[in-house]
Design a protein around this motif. Structure first.
Motif, short mmCIF file in Angstrom:
data_model
loop_
_atom_site.label_atom_id
_atom_site.label_comp_id
_atom_site.label_asym_id
_atom_site.label_seq_id
_atom_site.Cartn_x
_atom_site.Cartn_y
_atom_site.Cartn_z
N ILE A 129 0.86 -1.18 0.00
CA ILE A 129 0.00 0.00 0.00
C ILE A 129 0.90 1.23 0.00
N LEU A 172 -8.00 -7.16 4.25
CA LEU A 172 -8.05 -5.75 3.83
C LEU A 172 -9.47 -5.26 3.59
N LEU A 192 -11.44 -1.95 1.75
CA LEU A 192 -11.33 -0.69 1.01
C LEU A 192 -12.44 0.22 1.53
N TRP A 241 -7.24 1.70 1.66
CA TRP A 241 -7.17 0.31 2.13
C TRP A 241 -6.74 0.31 3.59
#
Ligand code: MLZ
Length: 462
Positions: free
Chosen positions: A274, A402, A404, A417
């Motif tokens: 990320i 994860l 979003l 994220w």
């Protein structure tokens, strides 16, 4: 900037009703107050709650049933209204005058039915007796447990090491100024004060944030730390007036231990990570250096400045580093180095071209933790680029551990994220309980199901 949801007239209850969406349950948020106790809170519970439908001058209470839950908020129906939902009211179980059945008797408070109920149920005492047979209620220690779980080991004047928002590859000494709901406002020790004593540089994070460390951490693991500019005088600020106290390591979240022996991350290994400055992007990245205690410095391929100042420290157990191929398997658009094209990029070719190897898959912590979030759920989430702001947000995707997150009313470029166990996400109603300001959605919500854009927002340091 920054708005107050209450002042802006934002109300979670009607917002959720309008959207037809659900709030993520409190039990999804491991660090949230009462997470563990939340198994005992469910639709059908009966409670004693302040009766707002009476002309009596003193506070009186009445029995109500939980008909819906949205985070800490419960939609209550007063006993006696039966199927009539027109008097239902949302209240926050953590703050409202809501108690277990029996509380009024113990505390010499009166149970009085709402006027309308009184009119159509004449013998409401025996009505109530019948309705309460076999009823379940809030745990007796509900409010005590709530207060306990809001305690925080950090105080004003405690010193810590935290990421330097002006240069993310290093940490910087800071002092706790304010604590709200376990979130800390930190002032850099050499951040400076303006002409009227205002703080020029601060940082907000939860006390369990991976960006926060005890004093001495950077030197111990080999992370770079800004040398404090001692010519900057902060002594007139209240947070610096007391004798500063170094934080103790037991005040911090314990990370999972990783074994660095035999095979571990090595300099040059490739991975997907990320982007710390564009949290909606997962990028082609490289291990730049390996520190101690399972920490590594990661650089984003193709966009590095070259002096290491944009590297970012991730722990080997972090959700933010992923094995090569993770995006492809999970249908996430991988952000490629400039000059590469989605039509032709393959990891195999890229590794060959760059003469590098992929970091072994088993080094990553991609365990599915069974978190309970699903897409469409609403929550209160920190905008990690402006970490002071806790905003109205929606889970857009769930991939392994994860999530979003989308900030309601904002362009998809602001999506981020986060880990499902991030301490920077909270159940609906958390701000109201802790007294933290909630940022309401701005403008009209863009139509659902619109094409998800992946233009990269200009990176700005937090
Ligand atoms: N100054 C920023 C605030 C963005 C806050 C977004 N929160 C989801 C901007 O307007 O770009």
């Amino acid at each position: 900037f920054g708005q107050d949801a209450t002042l802006a007239g934002f109300d979670w209850g009607s917002y959720l009703e309008k959207s037809g969406l659900l709030a993520a349950p409190v039990s999804c948020f491991r660090h949230a107050p009462l997470c563990v106790q939340w198994d005992d809170i469910y639709v059908g519970l009966k409670v004693e709650v302040l009766n707002t439908h009476t002309a009596l001058p003193s506070k009186v209470y009445w029995i109500a049933t939980v008909v819906q839950l949205a985070g800490y908020n419960a939609l209550l129906r007063y006993e006696g209204f039966e199927d009539d939902d027109s008097h239902d009211l949302w209240c926050n179980l953590g703050t409202a005058d809501v108690h277990p059945i029996g509380w009024c008797a113990v505390n010499s408070k009166l149970l009085v039915p709402p006027q309308e109920v009184h009119q159509h149920i004449k013998d409401w005492k025996s009505y109530l007796m019948k309705r309460l047979v076999g009823a379940h209620t809030l745990p007796v220690d509900f409010h005590v447990k709530m207060a306990d779980s809001l305690r925080c080991p950090f105080r004003q004047g405690v010193r810590v090491e935290v990421v330097d928002r002006s240069q993310v590859s290093r940490t910087r000494l800071a002092v706790v100024d304010t604590v709200i709901g376990g979130r800390l406002r930190l002032l850099y020790e050499d951040g400076g004060l303006g002409p009227s004593g205002e703080v020029l540089s601060d940082f907000w994070c939860h006390m369990q944030s991976p960006l926060l460390h005890p004093v001495g951490w950077s030197v111990r693991v080999g992370h770079s730390i800004k040398v404090t500019d001692t010519s900057v005088n902060m002594s007139t600020h209240p947070a610096f007036r007391k004798v500063l106290q170094n934080s103790a390591s037991n005040q911090f979240k314990k990370l999972r231990t990783v074994y660095m022996g035999d095979t571990f991350f090595e300099e040059g290994m490739k991975l997907e990570a990320i982007d710390p400055l564009n949290l909606g992007n997962i990028c082609v990245a490289s291990v730049r250096t390996v520190l101690l205690d399972g920490y590594i410095m990661v650089g984003i391929d193709g966009v590095e400045i070259g002096d290491g100042s944009d590297w970012f420290c991730y722990h080997a157990s972090s959700h933010a580093i992923l094995p090569v191929g993770y995006c492809e398997i999970n249908d996430i658009p991988l952000t490629l180095p400039p000059g590469y094209d989605h039509a032709t990029f393959t990891w195999t070719k890229y590794l060959e071209e760059t003469g590098t190897v992929a970091a072994p898959r088993r080094l990553f912590n991609t365990d599915d933790v069974g978190h309970g979030f699903t897409s469409g759920m609403k929550l209160e989430a920190v905008d990690l680029m402006e970490p002071r702001l806790v905003c109205v947000a929606t889970v857009r995707r769930c991939i392994g551990r994860l999530l979003l997150l989308h900030f309601d009313g904002w362009e998809p470029e602001f999506d981020q994220w986060v880990d499902c166990q991030s301490p920077e996400i909270y159940p609906v109603g958390w701000c109201e309980i802790t007294g933290y300001q909630l940022q309401p959605p701005i403008g009209p919500e863009p139509p659902q199901g619109q094409e998800h854009k992946h233009t990269s927002k200009k990176a700005k340091p937090f």
